[in-house]
Design an enzyme around this catalytic site. Structure first.
Site: not given
Ligand code: TTP
Ligand code: MG
Length: 405
Positions: A104-105
Site C-alpha cells: 500500500d505504499e
Molecule cells: P500500514 O500502511 O503500516 O498501515 P495501514 O495502511 O493499515 O494504516 P496507515 O497507513 O493509515 O497508518 O500497513 C499497510 C497494511 O499492511 C495494513 O493495512 C495491514 C498490513 N500490516 C500487517 O499485516 N501487519 C502490521 O503489523 C502492519 C503495520 C501492517
Molecule cells: Mg497504509
C-alpha cells in the site's frame, strides 16, 4: 537539480478495502486480523478504531477490551493484492520512476513532470483518482528526498497531502519525535532517550562520529536522514535487489514439520518470482521472529546462482535446522529471501540436485500456477498447509512481497 519525490501510502489499507466492499462498515471501528477470541494481532485498524487506542500489532484480545463493539474481520488477502495492483497501476500512469515499498505504499519520482502540473497538483490528481477508482484514501508527502517524503506522508495521515519545500525540510523534521524516522524502533528510541535525544532536530545536531561510534552504519544513516541528506534513487521493480516472502502465524509454533512446510511454500513463492524475473540468486536468507518479537536473519551464499524451489529450500531448511537447534523459542513469523541477484544463467549442479530435472519441473509447475492460481498445485511438503488454505482465505499467508529493495 531539485528532485521532487512523492511518497504515497494508503490509509488503513486492509480495513479500507473491506469498507469499500461493504458499505455498512464505513465510518465504523473495524479491525482486520481475526476474531477477537483468536490469538492473533491487529493487522489494520480503521481510524474510528484508533480513537479507542487500537493499533497494528496489538493483540486482538486487547483490541476487544478497548472496543468490544468493533467489527473484527479475518481479512481476505486476495482482495488486498488486487487493490494493491490497481493502486500501483494508477501511480505508474504518472511517472515511470515508481518504487513500490509494500502493498500500500510507493515512491514516485515526478522530477521533470512540470508540464503536467505542479507537484501539489499532480499529488491531488493521484489522490482523486485513487478515491474515485478504488474508493480508497491515500496520504501523500512531497519532498526532495525519500526520507522526508515518507515522513511527510505519515505526518499528514489520514487523508494528508503535505509538500515540504527543499529549504524547509530540516525545520519540518526538527520538532518531530525520533520514532518518526524510518528504521527507529522501540530499542533505538530508548537508546536515544537515554542520551537525552527525543526529537529529530536534537538527533541532527549530534556529531557524526558520535552516531557512528554508538550505532555503526545505522548511526550514519540516522545522522544523514535527520539532516535531510538522502540521495537514494527510486528503484523500479525491474531492478529488485532481493525477493522475499514471509508470514506471521495466527499462533506461535515450535512444530518443526509445520515450520518446514511453511518454509517450503514460501520458497516456492520466492522461486516462482525469481524465475518470472529471469533472475538467479547467490544468497539465501532465513528470517525468524520469535514469540518475544526478537527477530533474527541467517544467510548463506553459494558460488552458483540458483533459482529452483528445491535448491532454495535445501539452503533455507539447513539454516532453519541450525537455528532451531540453537534456540527452541516458539516462532511467530517465518520468512525466506534471496538476494545477490544475477540475470538468468544456466544452473550448474548444486547440492546434489539434477538441475535439468528441476528446471523442467519448476517450468511445468509455473505454467499451471500462472493459469490456475498459485495454490492450484501443491508439493508434498506443503500438503500439510492444505487445512490452513481451506479454512481461511486461500491466500491466508500474508506474504510481504519484498523485505528490501
Ligand atoms: P500500514 O500502511 O503500516 O498501515 P495501514 O495502511 O493499515 O494504516 P496507515 O497507513 O493509515 O497508518 O500497513 C499497510 C497494511 O499492511 C495494513 O493495512 C495491514 C498490513 N500490516 C500487517 O499485516 N501487519 C502490521 O503489523 C502492519 C503495520 C501492517
Ligand atoms: Mg497504509
Amino acid at each position: 537539480m531539485n528532485r521532487r519525490i512523492l511518497h504515497i501510502d494508503l490509509d488503513a489499507f486492509f480495513v479500507s478495502v473491506e469498507q469499500a466492499l461493504a458499505p455498512k462498515l464505513r465510518g465504523k471501528p473495524v479491525i482486520v486480523g481475526g476474531r477477537p477470541d483468536h490469538r492473533g494481532v491487529v493487522a489494520s485498524a480503521s481510524y474510528e478504531a484508533r480513537v479507542f487506542g487500537i493499533r497494528a500489532g496489538m493483540s486482538l484480545a486487547q483490541a476487544y477490551r478497548l472496543c468490544p463493539q468493533a467489527f473484527f474481520l479475518q481479512g481476505s488477502f486476495s482482495a488486498y493484492r488486487e487493490a494493491s495492483e490497481k493502486f500501483m497501476t494508477i501511480l505508474a500512469d504518472f511517472s515511470p520512476g515508481l518504487e513500490p515499498g509494500g502493498l500500500d505504499e510507493a515512491y514516485l519520482d515526478i522530477t521533470g513532470c512540470e508540464l503536467f502540473g505542479t507537484p501539489f497538483e499532480l499529488a491531488s490528481t493521484i489522490k482523486s483518482r485513487i478515491k474515485k477508482e478504488l474508493e480508497l484514501i491515500a496520504s501523500v508527502g512531497i519532498a526532495s528526498c525519500k526520507v522526508v517524503a515518507k515522513i511527510a506522508s505519515d505526518f499528514g495521515k489520514p487523508d494528508g497531502l503535505i509538500e515540504v519545500a527543499e529549504g524547509e525540510q530540516k525545520d519540518f523534521l526538527a520538532p518531530l519525535p525520533v520514532a518518526s524516522l524510518p528504521g527507529v524502533g522501540k530499542k533505538t528510541e530508548e537508546s536515544l532517550k537515554a542520551m537525552g535525544i527525543k526529537t529529530i532536530g536534537q538527533l541532527a545536531g549530534l556529531p557524526l562520529e558520535m552516531m557512528k561510534n554508538r550505532f555503526g552504519s545505522f548511526g550514519l544513516m540516522l545522522h544523514h536522514h535527520a539532516n535531510c541528506i538522502d540521495n537514494r534513487q527510486i528503484e523500479s521493480p525491474g531492478r529488485a535487489k532481493s525477493i522475499s516472502r514471509e508470514t506471521t502465524f495466527a499462533e506461535d509454533t515450535s512444530d518443526r514439520t509445520f515450520l518446514q512446510s511453511m518454509l517450503h511454500y514460501l520458497c516456492e513463492r520466492v522461486g516462482a518470482e525469481l524465475r518470472q524475473e529471469t533472475k538467479n540468486a547467490r544468497t539465501i536468507t532465513l528470517k525468524l521472529r520469535y514469540s518475544d518479537f526478537v527477530t533474527i536473519t541467517r544467510s548463506f551464499s553459494t558460488k552458483t546462482a540458483v533459482d529452483a524451489d528445491e535448491v532454495i529450500f535445501a539452503g533455507a531448511v539447513k539454516l532453519l535446522e541450525r537455528t532451531l537447534a540453537a534456540n527452541r523459542k516458539p516462532v511467530r513469523l517465518i520468512g525466506v529471501g534471496v538476494s545477490n541477484l544475477v540475470t538468468y544463467g544456466k544452473q550448474l549442479n548444486m547440492l546434489d540436485f539434477n538441475p535439468r530435472r528441476l528446471e523442467h519441473l519448476d517450468k511445468a509447475i509455473d505454467r499451471i500456477r500462472n493459469k490456475y492460481g498459485f495454490t492450484a498445485i501443491q508439493t508434498g511438503r506443503t500438503l500439510l498447509l492444505k487445512d490452513i488454505f481451506d479454512r481461511h482465505d486461500r491466500d491466508y499467508v500474508l506474504e510481504t512481497p519484498s523485505l528490501s529493495r
